[in-house]
Design a protein around this motif. Structure first.
Motif, mmCIF file in Angstrom:
data_model
loop_
_atom_site.group_PDB
_atom_site.id
_atom_site.type_symbol
_atom_site.label_atom_id
_atom_site.label_comp_id
_atom_site.label_asym_id
_atom_site.label_seq_id
_atom_site.Cartn_x
_atom_site.Cartn_y
_atom_site.Cartn_z
ATOM 1 N N LEU A 94 0.833 -1.210 0.000
ATOM 2 C CA LEU A 94 0.000 0.000 0.000
ATOM 3 C C LEU A 94 0.865 1.256 0.000
ATOM 4 C CD1 LEU A 94 -2.916 -0.782 2.478
ATOM 5 C CD2 LEU A 94 -2.988 -0.696 -0.001
ATOM 6 N N PHE A 97 2.341 1.787 -3.393
ATOM 7 C CA PHE A 97 1.339 2.330 -4.310
ATOM 8 C C PHE A 97 1.107 3.812 -4.046
ATOM 9 C CE2 PHE A 97 -1.151 -1.705 -5.684
ATOM 10 C CZ PHE A 97 -0.037 -2.118 -6.362
ATOM 11 N N LEU A 98 0.976 4.159 -2.788
ATOM 12 C CA LEU A 98 0.714 5.558 -2.453
ATOM 13 C C LEU A 98 1.907 6.438 -2.792
ATOM 14 C CD1 LEU A 98 -1.228 5.776 0.912
ATOM 15 C CD2 LEU A 98 -2.038 6.052 -1.405
ATOM 16 N N GLN A 100 3.521 6.373 -5.517
ATOM 17 C CA GLN A 100 3.627 6.592 -6.963
ATOM 18 C C GLN A 100 3.013 7.921 -7.391
ATOM 19 O OE1 GLN A 100 5.357 4.196 -8.628
ATOM 20 N NE2 GLN A 100 5.522 3.300 -6.588
ATOM 21 N N LYS A 101 3.039 8.896 -6.529
ATOM 22 C CA LYS A 101 2.452 10.203 -6.827
ATOM 23 C C LYS A 101 0.994 10.054 -7.249
ATOM 24 C CE LYS A 101 6.828 12.242 -8.181
ATOM 25 N NZ LYS A 101 7.705 11.039 -8.264
ATOM 26 N N VAL A 102 0.240 9.242 -6.509
ATOM 27 C CA VAL A 102 -1.162 9.060 -6.859
ATOM 28 C C VAL A 102 -1.955 10.296 -6.440
ATOM 29 C CG1 VAL A 102 -1.150 6.561 -6.689
ATOM 30 C CG2 VAL A 102 -1.670 7.934 -4.672
ATOM 31 N N ARG A 103 -3.084 10.474 -7.132
ATOM 32 C CA ARG A 103 -3.961 11.573 -6.723
ATOM 33 C C ARG A 103 -4.743 11.114 -5.501
ATOM 34 N NH1 ARG A 103 -7.089 13.534 -11.932
ATOM 35 N NH2 ARG A 103 -7.155 15.482 -10.794
ATOM 36 N N ASN A 106 -3.895 11.815 0.187
ATOM 37 C CA ASN A 106 -4.321 12.090 1.563
ATOM 38 C C ASN A 106 -5.613 11.377 1.913
ATOM 39 O OD1 ASN A 106 -2.290 13.557 2.681
ATOM 40 N ND2 ASN A 106 -3.022 15.504 1.817
ATOM 41 N N PHE A 108 -6.772 8.550 0.591
ATOM 42 C CA PHE A 108 -6.489 7.130 0.772
ATOM 43 C C PHE A 108 -5.827 6.895 2.128
ATOM 44 C CE2 PHE A 108 -6.585 6.704 -3.988
ATOM 45 C CZ PHE A 108 -7.658 5.833 -4.004
ATOM 46 N N ARG A 109 -4.868 7.733 2.467
ATOM 47 C CA ARG A 109 -4.163 7.525 3.730
ATOM 48 C C ARG A 109 -5.106 7.674 4.910
ATOM 49 N NH1 ARG A 109 0.451 11.339 4.516
ATOM 50 N NH2 ARG A 109 -1.283 12.491 5.384
ATOM 51 N N THR A 110 -5.975 8.668 4.825
ATOM 52 C CA THR A 110 -6.940 8.856 5.905
ATOM 53 C C THR A 110 -7.814 7.614 6.060
ATOM 54 O OG1 THR A 110 -6.980 11.182 5.338
ATOM 55 C CG2 THR A 110 -8.722 10.399 6.774
ATOM 56 N N ILE A 111 -8.231 7.050 4.924
ATOM 57 C CA ILE A 111 -9.095 5.867 4.985
ATOM 58 C C ILE A 111 -8.348 4.682 5.587
ATOM 59 C CG2 ILE A 111 -10.304 4.160 3.573
ATOM 60 C CD1 ILE A 111 -10.995 6.452 1.659
ATOM 61 N N ARG B 36 -0.847 0.289 -15.686
ATOM 62 C CA ARG B 36 -0.213 0.555 -14.409
ATOM 63 C C ARG B 36 -1.164 1.328 -13.494
ATOM 64 N NH1 ARG B 36 2.252 4.923 -12.923
ATOM 65 N NH2 ARG B 36 3.862 4.927 -11.312
ATOM 66 N N ILE B 40 -2.930 0.288 -9.921
ATOM 67 C CA ILE B 40 -2.713 1.039 -8.684
ATOM 68 C C ILE B 40 -4.027 1.542 -8.103
ATOM 69 C CG2 ILE B 40 -1.778 3.187 -7.772
ATOM 70 C CD1 ILE B 40 0.681 2.753 -9.456
ATOM 71 N N TYR B 41 -4.793 2.257 -8.939
ATOM 72 C CA TYR B 41 -6.030 2.832 -8.410
ATOM 73 C C TYR B 41 -7.050 1.747 -8.083
ATOM 74 C CZ TYR B 41 -4.358 7.509 -9.310
ATOM 75 O OH TYR B 41 -3.630 8.665 -9.264
ATOM 76 N N LEU B 44 -6.009 0.280 -4.723
ATOM 77 C CA LEU B 44 -6.281 1.236 -3.650
ATOM 78 C C LEU B 44 -7.777 1.351 -3.399
ATOM 79 C CD1 LEU B 44 -3.720 4.079 -4.402
ATOM 80 C CD2 LEU B 44 -3.648 2.417 -2.561
ATOM 81 N N TYR B 295 -9.182 12.015 15.473
ATOM 82 C CA TYR B 295 -8.408 11.621 14.292
ATOM 83 C C TYR B 295 -8.694 12.521 13.105
ATOM 84 C CZ TYR B 295 -7.042 8.866 10.244
ATOM 85 O OH TYR B 295 -6.504 8.460 9.061
#
Lengths: 297, 313
Positions: A94, A97-98, A100-103, A106, A108-111, B36, B40-41, B44, B295
């Motif tokens: 994870l 993946f995060l 890789q400069k994904v949009r 933040n 995704f990380r919060t989730i 790719r 990834i998406y 995620l 949080y």
């Protein structure tokens, strides 16, 4: 600086010493004293009240001949191995993946991290509900037409650990991901450029260059997860109460029950001493690796 | 037809020429939809669903009536929203003979968390400051013991602390639990503050000493105002940690002082009575609400807190 007058070694820097009294007391009385006390009393035959009547290793013999303890140890080994492996692998993937400069990084990380803010009790109860065979996933899939679909890990002795694992990973992987992400961000961009110039595939770069470079992060994470696993208690109490039967008992629960429910103090002390021993087996090599090499600090 | 095709080719050609003239800017642009990116998406997204599902199920179940729960499926949104389960969980749910609901546990948790957070942070920050700036002989030995103590399983120390608290007449009281939380919060908080204060420029400290400020003067006038972020991090760490505690609550308090987590577990896992799943889920959401709010409000500071907690100095 203070060469002029030196009244007494003890009164030098007095305020700092006063400020450190709570730390000194905690370190000496609780972390050292209480631990030694428990180890000493594990060699006695205390039951309802602690008594100093030594019986040698009797409590340990009783401990290792108790099927409940054996099951507890097996459970924590299986749970521990799986939890360690999966949370490291999933957490790292994870994080990669995060990274890789994904949009929406933040978001995704919060989730991924929010379950970590919840207590094990809340985690255990939610998953108990989702895995409830009458109403949860099993019944939903059955209502879709698979009448014979069976998924009731919490009611199946051989699967209950995996039910705990699903909940445990849900709660804890976010933390691992966060630590890994911090580690990945600490890697120099130049490394990536160099490996790209050399035409090394991305997965190989991760496996043979990045992961070895992140060794300290991995070790810290490992120690952190491992010490959490040894303590595993709340989740089991909330999700399964050790059941079905004794299939999901864990050492921490054995100790608690011996101390406070079954009036068998010395058994609890022996059990907790075994837990301490396990932690030391993990901790001492780590401390040696981490602090043994360098002389300073 | 051929005209238009030629046109397109020509325009494409001119475009390419224009790009070649200006030269490539920045990294090579990647197509938005590539295998790719889909991988990834996709991953995620799937993982996000797994992470969000319990929260969704929890909330949906808590606003459904029991008949609907028995009939329907736990993932479907409610046909009819009712807040009755929330009211019941808060004010009427039973643990044993007591039917005051979770509200009592909530207020107990508040009365445990607030003093524990204040006391533990006050002690640990002064302590970290002493360790960072006023080193004395032997300080590091105690600090090392403290850090190693953080890894000792709590079960080893549970009973001796029961005896100590009983001797002090505090066993079962909220004060006793506050002391326990202060003790077990100390390793991580002391480490946090020590590392932070060590990272501040030493010249500040030296200048203050030259100006004649003492131990407390420097702490209150210089260190404290400069380290508000780290105090917030420590507060987040402690509020969530203490609110979520179960073991210490169940061991060191009497039933009337049980914190929310213990009471929640007793309500949901009680064997008598008809199981009211919607009330149980409402109670679960209520218990998780405080740390969740902390949080979501704190955001990046929370991450910083756990990273500081995890990565040893």
């Amino acid at each position: 600086m203070d060469r002029a007058g030196r009244p007494n070694q003890l009164f030098r820097n007095l305020n700092a010493k006063i400020a450190s009294i709570p730390m000194v007391l905690t370190a000496v009385v609780i972390f050292t004293g209480a631990t030694l006390w428990t180890v000493v009393y594990s060699f006695t035959n205390s039951r309802l009240l602690p008594r100093l009547e030594f019986v040698g290793f009797d409590q340990y013999e009783r401990l290792w001949s108790s099927s409940r303890w054996i099951v507890s140890i097996q459970n924590i080994m299986i749970y521990g191995t799986l939890s360690l492996t999966f949370s490291l692998v999933i957490g790292f993937v994870l994080a990669a993946f995060l990274d890789q400069k994904v949009r929406f990084e933040n978001t995704f990380r919060t989730i991924f991290l929010y379950p970590f803010a919840l207590s094990f009790i809340v985690t255990g109860l939610v998953w108990q509900w989702i895995l409830n065979p009458e109403f949860g996933i099993q019944s939903v899939v059955r209502s879709w037409g698979w009448e014979n679909f069976v998924f009731d890990p919490l009611y199946n002795q051989s699967l209950v650990l995996y039910g705990l694992l699903i909940a445990g990973l849900w709660q804890g992987t976010g933390l691992v991901m966060c630590l890994m992400l911090a580690g990945l961000r600490g890697i120099d961009e130049e490394i990536w450029k160099a490996s790209r110039v050399d035409g090394i595939p991305v997965w190989k770069t991760y496996l043979f260059i990045i992961i070895p470079m992140m060794r300290p992060v991995f070790i810290t994470t490992l120690v952190l997860i491992a010490s959490g696993i040894v303590r595993l208690y709340d989740l089991v109490v909330a999700q399964t109460s050790g059941g079905p039967g004794i299939a999901s008992e864990v050492p921490a629960k054995y100790v608690y029950d011996s101390l406070f429910l079954r009036q068998n103090l010395a058994q609890g002390f022996a059990g907790s001493t075994m837990m301490l021993l396990t932690v030391l087996i993990v901790l001492i090599p780590w401390a040696y690796l981490e602090f043994g090499g360098k002389k300073r600090d | 037809m051929t005209d238009t095709a030629l046109d397109i080719r020509a325009s494409a050609g001119s475009q390419a020429r224009a790009e070649a003239l200006t030269g490539p800017n920045g990294p090579k642009p990647r197509p938005i939809i590539s295998p790719r990116n889909i991988m990834i998406y996709g991953t995620l997204f799937v993982v996000s669903v797994y992470y969000l599902l319990p929260l969704y199920v929890m909330i949906m179940t808590s606003v459904k009536g029991m008949p609907e729960i028995r009939m329907g499926n736990i993932f479907s949104p409610p046909l009819e929203i009712t807040f009755q389960p929330w009211v019941k969980a808060w004010a009427e749910a039973c643990t044993g003979l007591n039917c005051e609901g979770l509200s009592r546990g909530f207020w107990n948790s508040v009365r445990i968390t607030i003093p524990s957070v204040i006391v533990s942070i006050a002690i640990a920050s002064v302590n970290g400051y002493a360790l960072a700036n006023w080193r004395f002989k032997g300080a590091n030995i105690f600090f090392t013991i403290l850090i190693f103590g953080a890894f000792v399983p709590y079960q080893v120390m549970l009973y001796p602390i029961v005896i100590l608290l009983r001797e002090a007449g505090l066993y079962g009281s909220l004060t006793g639990l506050v002391i326990v939380h202060t003790i077990f919060g100390m390793p991580i908080l002391t480490l946090l503050f020590r590392n932070y204060f060590s990272s501040l420029p030493e010249e500040l400290f030296k200048a203050a000493r030259v100006d004649g400020a003492g131990f407390w003067g420097i702490y209150f006038k210089i260190m404290l105002p400069m380290s508000l972020p780290i105090f917030v991090v420590a507060m987040i760490l402690q509020i969530t940690g203490i609110w979520n505690d179960f073991l210490f609550g169940v061991v060191y308090t009497r039933p009337e002082n049980y914190p929310m987590t213990v009471q929640l577990n007793n309500i949901v896992n009680s064997v008598q009575g008809v199981k009211e799943y919607n009330v149980n889920m409402a109670a679960t959401v209520l218990t998780g609400l405080v740390p969740l709010i902390v949080y979501f409000v704190s955001g990046k500071l929370f991450v910083r807190g756990i990273a500081a907690g995890a990565v040893k100095g």
